[in-house]
Design a protein around this motif. Structure first.
Motif, short mmCIF file in Angstrom:
data_model
loop_
_atom_site.label_atom_id
_atom_site.label_comp_id
_atom_site.label_asym_id
_atom_site.label_seq_id
_atom_site.Cartn_x
_atom_site.Cartn_y
_atom_site.Cartn_z
N GLU A 191 0.91 -1.16 0.07
CA GLU A 191 -0.01 0.13 0.01
C GLU A 191 0.94 1.35 0.09
O GLU A 191 0.40 2.52 -0.66
CB GLU A 191 -0.99 -0.11 1.27
N ARG A 192 2.05 1.19 0.67
CA ARG A 192 2.72 2.46 0.96
C ARG A 192 4.10 2.62 -0.19
O ARG A 192 4.78 3.33 -0.12
CB ARG A 192 3.31 2.66 2.33
N ALA A 193 4.08 1.09 -0.79
CA ALA A 193 5.47 1.06 -1.59
C ALA A 193 6.60 1.37 -0.95
O ALA A 193 7.58 2.14 -1.57
CB ALA A 193 5.20 1.93 -3.02
N ARG A 194 6.62 0.71 0.13
CA ARG A 194 7.89 0.94 1.12
C ARG A 194 8.55 -0.35 1.53
O ARG A 194 7.76 -1.39 1.73
CB ARG A 194 7.67 2.04 2.11
N TRP A 195 9.79 -0.37 1.70
CA TRP A 195 10.63 -1.41 2.04
C TRP A 195 10.98 -1.26 3.45
O TRP A 195 11.30 -0.39 3.89
CB TRP A 195 11.90 -1.90 1.43
#
Length: 539
Positions: free
Chosen positions: A273-277
């Motif tokens: 959803e946030r496109a974060r690692w």
């Protein structure tokens, strides 16, 4: 009543930080590694589930050897351990489901055996209210009995049903419109949940982990599997990410462990959803020794009543007397899981800070467990009540409270939740209500919880009678010794004089033999003086 006990502290720590400034090449490597190891994990889970109860250490070693040639020995060890933990969790959930089905079958069998319209009691439910409901519940009994037979057969055979990625996300594939997802969005989430990027720590190895290594200055490097070794950008088949991590919470404790080469486990996770690692570091720590119960009670207690939208807290002195006014710490359990978790953490933080200002050493809470309370067989038509208790994350809330209280130096005392709300309202709400203080049933319940945690009965002391009474202000109290059986029960109404010095079966003190309405008739009244204390014969 269950015994009061001090809850043990947490045995592990987990911290997380975002992997910022990753390049496109870094993300491609992480995706390929996660997908490759995820396929190996799925294959290993299938092998483990097929073995069932016949699995042993030799088969475990064989599984690890099969995975080592396609990854590495450490990656294979992490995968097989995660598989075993997942299979064990499925077995525990299977047992809990069987116990829930057995409870439902027992309840339905009992209620169907009662006459229609039979009233229930506090301990056992009565019959159903109509023939239509009786017929519907009889069909429900057959359904639950069939499910119970299937689950019991699966457990005896060692079969479990596990979905890598989650059963809920799998079923979402058939309800994309309701979930407001496209097929591409769902596919991205499904693949991300099935990736495997986790490595167990090893004490004595460099920085505590050879597979996913994080240096004290925040550099992250990954040991690539054998098929992907060509993508390494440094020696010995390792890939160094461009992002660096800096743990804000417990960063100094993590740095001490890495510099001492103590074991630290890492997990890399992708938030679609946030496109974060993100990178999560975790390690075990010795369980803190719980303080004795007497020491926890020395400076009083803060009783906390857990509700669907707030904590109701009241401070009590060591003698069980309420001090000051009630406090409420609200939270909102609607919305996403992250929002709910943040709300609970914020409410617990405010509660702990207030408890520290009060100068107490412990917090008393109810040992709640709604596992057996959520079935519709037990509560029938009370659908809103079942939704209420299902929405309260009691297990997660208790774990959060214990771990956060340990950091503040506060102990958690767990008590039996039986009758705390009812007796709190009966004995404490009205006496403490005034024009300047509004007492709710939850505030009164927090007092009952605190008194039970302190070892006092919930009932409060009653004032002695006035001097013009026959006993001349004798010592009158409802307190009972700690070893007295039934001291937490409701005080029975015993017939007799006000001081209860007369046996219930004794005669009246005045025996009237002549009606008072008859005139000119000599009254033949006989006064009977009973002794102050009952004799052994009267008892």
């Amino acid at each position: 009543m269950a015994e009061v006990f001090v809850v043990p502290g947490p045995s592990g720590v987990a911290i997380r930080d975002r992997l910022r400034q990753l390049t496109a090449g870094d993300e491609e490597v992480l995706r390929l590694v996660g997908d490759h190891l995820g396929s190996l994990a799925a294959r290993d889970l299938k092998t483990r589930c097929a073995a069932g109860l016949e699995h042993d250490s030799e088969r475990w070693a064989e599984r690890k050897r099969d995975l080592t040639c396609e990854s590495s020995s450490r990656w294979a060890g992490a995968i097989t351990k995660a598989t075993h933990d997942q299979w064990s969790l499925a077995r525990r959930c299977q047992l809990a489901h069987i116990q829930s089905l057995e409870a439902g079958v027992r309840t339905l069998t009992h209620r169907l055996s009662q006459p229609i319209g039979e009233q229930g009691t506090k301990r056992k439910p009565g019959g159903y209210r109509s023939e239509q409901e009786w017929f519907a519940k009889s069909r429900r009994l057959h359904v639950l009995s069939g499910r119970l037979e299937r689950e019991q057969a699966d457990r005896d055979a060692g079969r479990v049903h596990v979905v890598r990625g989650g059963k809920r996300l799998l079923n979402t594939r058939h309800n994309l419109d309701a979930a407001r997802l496209t097929e591409a969005d769902w596919r991205e989430r499904w693949e991300a949940e099935r990736w495997f990027l986790a490595a167990d720590g090893e004490s004595g190895k460099r920085y505590g982990n050879e597979t996913i290594r994080v240096t004290p200055d925040g550099e992250v490097s990954i040991k690539l599997p054998v098929p992907l070794a060509y993508m390494a950008n440094t020696k010995r088949g390792r890939y160094v990410l461009a992002a660096k991590v800096a743990f804000g919470h417990r960063g100094s404790e993590w740095a001490d462990r890495t510099e001492a080469n103590r074991a630290v486990a890492y997990r890399i996770h992708y938030d679609v959803e946030r496109a974060r690692w993100y990178l999560t570091a975790s390690w075990q720590k010795p369980v803190a020794k719980t303080i004795p119960l007497e020491a926890a009670r020395a400076h009083g207690m803060v009783g906390v009543d857990t509700n669907a939208d707030h904590f109701a807290a009241y401070r009590l002195d060591p003698h069980g007397n309420p001090v000051s006014d009630p406090h409420r710490f609200f939270y909102d359990l609607s919305g996403t899981a992250g929002h709910r978790d943040a709300q609970v953490r914020h409410a617990i933080t405010r509660l702990l800070h207030w408890a520290k200002r009060c100068g107490v050493s412990a917090i008393g809470i109810e040992n709640l467990d709604f596992t057996t309370e959520k079935t519709r067989e037990k509560h029938g038509r009370r659908k809103r009540f079942r939704q209420l208790i299902s929405g309260m994350p009691t297990g997660k809330l208790r774990a959060r409270l214990v771990s956060m209280a340990a950091e503040q130096g506060l102990a958690i005392v767990a008590v039996d939740p039986a009758y705390t709300s009812m007796w709190g309202v009966q004995h404490w709400r009205n006496p403490l209500t005034s024009t300047k203080r509004k007492m709710s049933s939850h505030d009164a319940a927090s007092i009952a919880i605190g008194r039970r945690a302190l070892g006092h009965p919930i009932r409060r002391r009653t004032t002695p009678p006035h001097d013009d009474r026959s006993d001349r202000r004798g010592h009158r109290t409802v307190q009972a010794e700690p070893d007295t059986r039934g001291r937490e029960e409701t005080r029975p109404r015993v017939p007799g004089s006000r001081t209860r010095s007369v046996h219930p079966d004794a005669e009246r003190t005045r025996a009237t033999r002549t009606p008072r309405t008859v005139r000119d008739v000599r009254s033949a009244q006989e006064r009977v003086q009973d002794p102050l204390l009952p004799t052994d014969q009267e008892r």
